[in-house]
Design an enzyme around this catalytic site. Structure first.
Site, short mmCIF file in Angstrom:
data_model
loop_
_atom_site.label_atom_id
_atom_site.label_comp_id
_atom_site.label_asym_id
_atom_site.label_seq_id
_atom_site.Cartn_x
_atom_site.Cartn_y
_atom_site.Cartn_z
N CYS A 2 0.85 -1.41 -0.02
CA CYS A 2 0.25 -0.27 -0.56
C CYS A 2 0.79 1.35 0.50
O CYS A 2 2.16 1.06 0.70
CB CYS A 2 -0.43 -0.01 0.62
SG CYS A 2 -2.60 -0.98 0.98
N ASN A 101 -1.99 2.56 5.26
CA ASN A 101 -1.49 1.46 4.85
C ASN A 101 -0.96 0.60 6.26
O ASN A 101 -0.41 1.35 7.03
CB ASN A 101 0.00 2.04 4.76
CG ASN A 101 1.08 1.04 4.46
OD1 ASN A 101 1.17 -0.10 4.20
ND2 ASN A 101 2.48 1.72 4.10
N GLY A 102 -0.91 -0.27 6.35
CA GLY A 102 -0.72 -1.04 7.58
C GLY A 102 -1.89 -2.07 7.58
O GLY A 102 -2.70 -2.51 7.47
N GLU A 489 17.63 -18.02 -5.68
CA GLU A 489 17.72 -16.20 -5.88
C GLU A 489 17.43 -16.41 -7.19
O GLU A 489 16.30 -14.68 -7.66
CB GLU A 489 18.81 -15.88 -5.60
CG GLU A 489 19.13 -13.85 -6.50
CD GLU A 489 17.61 -12.75 -5.64
OE1 GLU A 489 17.27 -13.47 -4.34
OE2 GLU A 489 17.59 -12.20 -5.86
N GLU A 496 9.00 -14.89 -9.68
CA GLU A 496 7.79 -13.99 -9.14
C GLU A 496 7.73 -12.92 -10.17
O GLU A 496 6.55 -12.55 -10.21
CB GLU A 496 9.15 -12.52 -8.37
CG GLU A 496 9.24 -13.05 -7.14
CD GLU A 496 9.89 -11.99 -6.42
OE1 GLU A 496 10.15 -11.02 -5.89
OE2 GLU A 496 11.23 -11.73 -7.30
N HIS A 512 19.17 -37.21 -4.09
CA HIS A 512 18.76 -37.80 -2.80
C HIS A 512 17.02 -37.47 -2.78
O HIS A 512 16.21 -37.43 -2.24
CB HIS A 512 19.27 -36.66 -1.52
CG HIS A 512 20.61 -37.05 -1.36
ND1 HIS A 512 20.73 -38.19 -0.96
CD2 HIS A 512 21.63 -36.23 -1.55
CE1 HIS A 512 22.81 -38.06 -0.94
NE2 HIS A 512 22.60 -37.28 -0.98
C1 AGP Z 1 12.41 -9.72 -3.95
O1 AGP Z 1 12.60 -10.29 -5.43
C2 AGP Z 1 10.89 -10.05 -3.48
N1 AGP Z 1 10.56 -8.72 -3.89
C3 AGP Z 1 11.74 -10.36 -1.97
O2 AGP Z 1 11.78 -11.74 -1.65
C4 AGP Z 1 12.49 -8.85 -1.12
O3 AGP Z 1 13.02 -9.24 -1.15
C5 AGP Z 1 11.61 -9.30 0.16
O4 AGP Z 1 10.10 -8.86 0.92
C6 AGP Z 1 12.70 -8.08 1.65
O5 AGP Z 1 12.63 -6.99 1.31
P1 AGP Z 1 13.05 -5.47 1.61
O6 AGP Z 1 14.92 -6.47 1.12
O7 AGP Z 1 12.60 -4.90 1.73
O8 AGP Z 1 13.90 -6.47 2.68
#
Ligand code: AGP
Length: 616
Positions: A2, A101-102, A489, A496, A512
């Site tokens: 948000c 936001n929250g 990663e 994503e 395994h």
């Molecule tokens: C990364 O591509 C993601 N969108 C997500 O995993 C992100 O790295 C994670 O939410 C942590 O975010 P931050 O580094 O702002 O704490």
């Protein structure tokens, strides 16, 4: 998670709000809305879908000019994405509006109580409950002594559990917007005869570079020509006006098709910025001023625990290996969301690193607070200056990577890994790392930006491979040691933004169980640099080949042998083993990007995601 933007000043407000929302759209994009106040009347417009939908909706409705307003782009938590659930939400009188936001955790009992008192609700959101609570407090205040809108906001917020960044307007208070925060970011922007509230300072760059990062429990009143900040917990609120250190176009996409692509291409500079002024050639070490630890304290560290989520955690996993292998410090990682509910016995000289691009991730913040509560020193590795994690840490390192807008993190990852490299150099040189090893690492750091440029120059080859495999339903990513986090990663990036199922594993785990997944339709990406484990990776490739699985190898420049084992090869330059992950992730970011483009995905706004996850 948000985004809020609010404005009061001399400009026609709707274009300012829509422009701000589009800059904050990375925070959530399932619905959006705005409310303006002109001639003592509120006007609310909201729409399910992207900001573009709201923009069309606004354009279709001619309105009287307005110079103050609040607005919101939503990432749904309570209630599905719909026009009704979009913010702003009004109270029962329709004279007060709120954007939020929250998450208000106790909104259900509060809603039941209000309903019993006769309040009617038009949405399924927690925010509408807050609007009614503020409205109710305001009504009560009118009959009592508290006549300020901010008093009503304080009263309502004191009864809620959860997190909030809010902006509030009321028809009785033309020219005034009230903001407050707890757990969700809110920045006050100071212009010439105009004031802003925003969830992220970068959205304010076209208007002002002067900001105040509000703290938890701050309540602010903004008017065109002045602002006031009070604290709900202290008699006085201390605040600092800060100057944003970004170029006005730092958050623009420029000629790139997507922010993600722009940010991938920025990585040579990202590395230069992370390292600038921090290498110490004379001592074959690094200098990290912000750690706030004396050399004796640094020498005394027995254990490092790195906390983070998603990409930040993967960077931490590389960092923990560097620290153990090269600095001889016991180091490990944990999911921030898991650590905070554990009760681990730990040596006193344990030090924590909370890694977070945004500095606002609720899970990471919760873990940081838990570690500090138990008396441990916690350092932050953040990109967003003035963010909550940066502020609540005992020290740390800023990434200086500039705004990262693409929801899929790219440049923040290489920056975080580079910072762990510098930390390893610092701690290693205080332990058994030799001067010649230290110098070699420094020379390698200096070469990295050009090596990244070279990989980026090969983008078309990588794009062609991505297009070749983009129709796969599932892909595997394998790597050993430093490259295992890279496998994780790379798989996360692909999932994503392309929505192709992908999973990363330590290469040796293949046999395994994972090997059951290998078939001609399931490509395997294997990270196979010419390092101490090269032969083992070749064996893994043969196991995949024997089951007719297509193989894409990320290999060291000049390795001709690998062509006999892989269907496609992406070459990367060689660097020292601990920095190799920085180079190895770059082609796989491009691979994910081009696979997603080939599938027609919305790369910068992938479904269901938000850039900054400020709920637990
Ligand atoms: C990364 O591509 C993601 N969108 C997500 O995993 C992100 O790295 C994670 O939410 C942590 O975010 P931050 O580094 O702002 O704490």
């Amino acid at each position: 998670m948000c985004g809020i933007i609010a404005y009061v000043g001399h400009r026609e407000v709707r274009p300012v709000l829509l422009d701000g929302l589009s800059r904050l759209e990375y925070r959530g994009y399932d619905s959006a809305g705005l409310a303006t106040l002109a001639d003592g009347k509120l006007d609310i417009l909201k729409k399910v879908g992207r900001i573009a939908e709201l923009t069309r909706h606004v354009a279709s409705k001619p309105r009287t000019p307005a110079f103050q307003g609040i607005s919101h782009t939503r990432w749904a938590t309570h209630g599905e994405p719909s026009d009704a659930n979009a913010h702003p939400h009004a109270d029962g009188t329709g004279k007060l509006v709120v954007v939020h936001n929250g998450v208000i955790e106790n909104f259900q009992p509060l809603k039941r109580k209000l309903e019993a008192e006769g309040h009617l609700f038009a949405s399924a959101t927690d925010t509408e409950v807050l609007a009614h609570l503020i409205g109710k407090a305001y009504q009560a205040g009118m009959e009592g002594s508290a006549r300020r809108l901010s008093d009503a906001v304080r009263t309502a917020l004191s009864g809620i559990k959860g997190t909030y960044g809010v902006a509030v307007m009321h028809e009785d208070f033309p020219g005034l917007i009230v903001g407050a925060r707890r757990g969700s970011p809110l920045v006050l922007g100071i212009g010439e005869g105009e004031m802003f509230l925003s969830s992220d300072a970068t959205a304010l760059l076209p208007y002002t570079h002067k900001v105040v990062y509000l703290k938890d429990f701050d309540v602010t009143e903004i008017r065109a020509d002045r602002f006031q900040i009070e604290s709900m917990t202290h008699d006085t609120a201390d605040y600092q006006v800060e100057e944003l250190d970004y170029a006005p176009d730092a958050a623009e996409r420029g000629a790139f098709a997507h922010y993600m692509l722009k940010e991938i291409h920025e990585q040579p500079q990202t590395l230069e910025n992370a390292v600038r002024g921090r290498l110490n050639g004379e001592e074959s070490s690094a200098q990290l001023g912000g750690l706030n630890l004396t050399p004796a304290e640094l020498r005394d560290i027995d254990r490092v625990i790195v906390l983070g989520c998603g990409t930040a955690l993967h960077a931490g996993m590389v960092g923990a290996q560097m620290l153990e292998n090269m600095a001889f410090v016991a180091a490990e990682t944990d999911f921030a969301s898991e650590f905070r509910f554990k009760n681990r016995p730990l040596p006193r000289n344990t030090i924590f690193f909370a890694v977070s691009q945004s500095g606002e991730t609720a899970d990471t913040l919760g873990a940081l607070r838990e570690a500090r509560r138990k008396g441990f020193r916690c350092l932050g590795i953040c990109n967003s200056v003035g963010s909550t994690i940066a502020r609540e840490s005992d020290g740390g390192m800023y990434m200086h990577a500039g705004p990262e807008i693409g929801v899929a993190a790219t440049k923040s990852f290489v920056s975080q890994v580079a910072l762990f490299g510098l930390l390893t150099l610092t701690l290693g040189r205080m332990r058994q790392m030799s001067a010649s090893t230290g110098s070699k690492i420094i020379r390698s750091f200096e070469k990295l930006p050009d090596q990244v440029r070279k990989i980026l120059a090969g983008e078309e080859h990588i794009a062609a491979i991505a297009r070749k495999y983009a129709q796969a339903n599932s892909m595997l990513f394998l790597g050993r040691q430093y490259n295992y986090p890279i496998a994780l990663e790379a798989a996360l990036k692909l999932k994503e933004i392309s929505y192709i199922h992908a999973a990363g594993f330590p290469a040796s785990e293949l046999k395994h169980g994972i090997i059951a997944l290998i078939d001609p339709a399931t490509p395997t990406v294997i990270l196979c640099p010419q390092d101490s484990l090269y032969e083992k990776n070749i064996s893994t490739m043969q196991e995949v080949r024997a089951r007719k699985g297509p193989i894409i190898a990320v290999a060291t420049e000049g390795d001709e042998e690998i062509r006999h084992h892989a269907d496609d090869v992406i070459y990367v330059p060689r660097t020292v083993e601990m920095l190799q992950p920085i180079l190895n992730i770059i082609p796989l970011q491009l691979f994910a990007y081009h696979a997603a483009v080939a599938l027609g995905r919305d790369v910068d706004k992938p479904r269901n995601l938000a850039k900054s996850v400020t709920v637990e």
